[in-house]
Design a protein around this motif. Structure first.
Motif, mmCIF file in Angstrom:
data_model
loop_
_atom_site.group_PDB
_atom_site.id
_atom_site.type_symbol
_atom_site.label_atom_id
_atom_site.label_comp_id
_atom_site.label_asym_id
_atom_site.label_seq_id
_atom_site.Cartn_x
_atom_site.Cartn_y
_atom_site.Cartn_z
ATOM 1 N N PHE A 146 0.835 -1.203 0.000
ATOM 2 C CA PHE A 146 0.000 0.000 0.000
ATOM 3 C C PHE A 146 0.872 1.256 0.000
ATOM 4 O O PHE A 146 1.422 1.658 1.028
ATOM 5 C CB PHE A 146 -0.944 0.003 1.216
ATOM 6 N N HIS A 148 0.036 4.924 -1.508
ATOM 7 C CA HIS A 148 -1.036 5.677 -2.150
ATOM 8 C C HIS A 148 -0.506 6.858 -2.961
ATOM 9 O O HIS A 148 0.429 7.544 -2.522
ATOM 10 C CB HIS A 148 -2.022 6.181 -1.095
ATOM 11 N N ASP A 151 -3.466 12.711 -3.888
ATOM 12 C CA ASP A 151 -4.893 12.800 -4.202
ATOM 13 C C ASP A 151 -5.175 13.733 -5.372
ATOM 14 O O ASP A 151 -6.201 13.619 -6.044
ATOM 15 C CB ASP A 151 -5.719 13.186 -2.962
ATOM 16 N N GLU A 154 -5.574 11.663 -8.426
ATOM 17 C CA GLU A 154 -6.849 10.951 -8.471
ATOM 18 C C GLU A 154 -8.000 11.894 -8.820
ATOM 19 O O GLU A 154 -8.889 11.539 -9.607
ATOM 20 C CB GLU A 154 -7.101 10.249 -7.132
ATOM 21 N N GLY A 265 -8.746 4.057 -0.255
ATOM 22 C CA GLY A 265 -7.418 3.479 -0.336
ATOM 23 C C GLY A 265 -7.437 2.050 -0.829
ATOM 24 O O GLY A 265 -6.459 1.559 -1.414
ATOM 25 N N MET A 268 -6.608 0.470 -4.549
ATOM 26 C CA MET A 268 -5.330 -0.028 -5.052
ATOM 27 C C MET A 268 -5.436 -1.497 -5.458
ATOM 28 O O MET A 268 -4.653 -1.989 -6.273
ATOM 29 C CB MET A 268 -4.241 0.110 -3.985
ATOM 30 N N ILE A 283 -7.994 6.295 -5.818
ATOM 31 C CA ILE A 283 -7.221 5.871 -4.641
ATOM 32 C C ILE A 283 -7.004 7.089 -3.753
ATOM 33 O O ILE A 283 -5.997 7.799 -3.838
ATOM 34 C CB ILE A 283 -5.879 5.235 -5.066
ATOM 35 N N SER A 285 -7.211 7.957 0.270
ATOM 36 C CA SER A 285 -7.308 7.320 1.579
ATOM 37 C C SER A 285 -7.281 8.345 2.699
ATOM 38 O O SER A 285 -6.554 9.336 2.636
ATOM 39 C CB SER A 285 -6.145 6.333 1.763
ATOM 40 N N ASP A 289 -0.550 5.269 4.413
ATOM 41 C CA ASP A 289 -0.091 4.081 3.707
ATOM 42 C C ASP A 289 1.136 3.534 4.446
ATOM 43 O O ASP A 289 1.522 4.042 5.512
ATOM 44 C CB ASP A 289 0.184 4.389 2.228
#
Length: 339
Positions: A146, A148, A151, A154, A265, A268, A283, A285, A289
């Protein structure tokens, strides 16, 4: 003193015998200290609750004004005496009002992190490292796999899809507390100014966030009544945000050729996205991570780490290899509602 004599796991959750309170208990207790408002940490029915002002407001929205016999506001950074211990609340960066709780007595300090993250989040105060003898960390994403993305990347994917498919509604599954407001706010920061439609389950929490000075821009309800009046075409090219559970029922079927999205999250893991029928996984979160978990422990430099709710064994092993005493708590009743 031994840390286990200050705070220890019990059938109702973490128990402090010297203070006579529980932290984030899983069942109603006489006195509860609450880290944040997610339902797996903040339950109703306690005799007395001590939490940040924002967390108390969130609990009132979710459970009603009489969610506890007594309510007391914890001011971040302010030390207070409870029984034979001193406690203080410090920002956790997870959701609005989220806090770590430091418990001290006889020269020993334990910090209960609750849930936390290290990424920037415009909807809540950032995580504050607190020196301690024992750090109790979550491990929701406590595996090296994990890691990430930012953001912003994303949110960029969502904006690109909106531009590519202007005839399709984009249904964004996001948990009602924290994640939904963060996604909306990040869209605004990236220049998206259109009306965002929200499921009814988000309305009161979004209103609460706005009352705390977090501008979410123009919002409107995505109602069944609009679809019945033949207005579903109004949702073409729109962003619609709702709790993930809503996209499995008839509520989601009113929208024109929707693009199912899910902000988590867990996106993934491609198999999870496929199982949920997610076309556009985001993704994003609200938990650390793997790199952030290990970096936080290295930064705080506790003498000991206790690991709870998540992938406990991997993080315990990392601590041992780093020369840090560690053990899993195996607490039950904590899920990943916030992600």
């Amino acid at each position: 003193m031994r840390p286990e004599d200050l705070l220890a796991p019990g059938p109702d959750g973490l128990w402090c015998p010297l203070g006579g309170f529980h932290v984030d208990p899983i069942r109603p207790v006489a006195r509860a200290l609450i880290t944040h408002g997610h339902a797996d940490h903040a339950r109703s029915g306690h005799g007395a609750v001590l939490a940040t002002r924002e967390t108390l407001a969130i609990m009132a929205v979710r459970y009603g004004e009489d969610f506890a016999g007594q309510q007391q506001v914890a001011v971040p950074g302010e030390r207070m005496k409870i029984g034979d211990v001193t406690v203080s609340f410090h920002p956790a960066g997870h959701v609005l009002g989220s806090a770590q709780i430091a418990v001290e007595a006889q020269g020993c300090r334990i910090v209960v992190s609750g849930d936390y993250k290290r990424r920037r989040d415009p909807t809540c105060a950032p995580f504050e490292p607190v020196a301690c003898d024992v750090f109790i960390t979550e491990a929701t994403f406590g595996l090296p796999v994990f890691r990430h993305p930012d953001d912003g990347e994303e949110i960029g994917k969502l904006l690109a899809s909106l531009a590519a498919f202007p005839e399709r509604a984009h249904l964004v599954g996001a948990y009602a507390l924290g994640k939904a407001q963060r996604v909306i706010k990040r869209l605004r920061e990236e220049g998206y100014g259109e009306t965002i439609y929200i499921h009814g389950a988000l309305e009161r929490l979004c209103t609460l966030y706005e009352s705390e000075g977090i501008d979410l821009g123009p919002l409107a309800p995505a109602t069944l009544e609009s679809a019945r009046r033949g207005e579903s075409a109004a949702f073409a090219g729109a962003v619609v945000v709702g709790p993930p559970s809503a996209f499995a029922d008839r509520w989601a079927r009113r929208f024109p050729d929707p693009v199912p999205c899910f902000a988590s999250g867990w996106m993934m893991i491609r198999q999870r996205a496929k199982q949920r029928g997610v076309e556009l996984p985001l993704i994003i979160s609200d938990h650390c991570d793997w790199d952030e978990l290990t970096a936080t422990i290295a930064e705080i430099e506790p003498g000991e780490v206790w690991v709870t709710h998540g992938r406990e064994e991997a993080l315990v092993r990392w601590c041992e290899l780093a020369g840090i005493r560690a053990r899993p708590l195996h607490l039950v009743g904590y899920e990943d509602e916030g992600d």
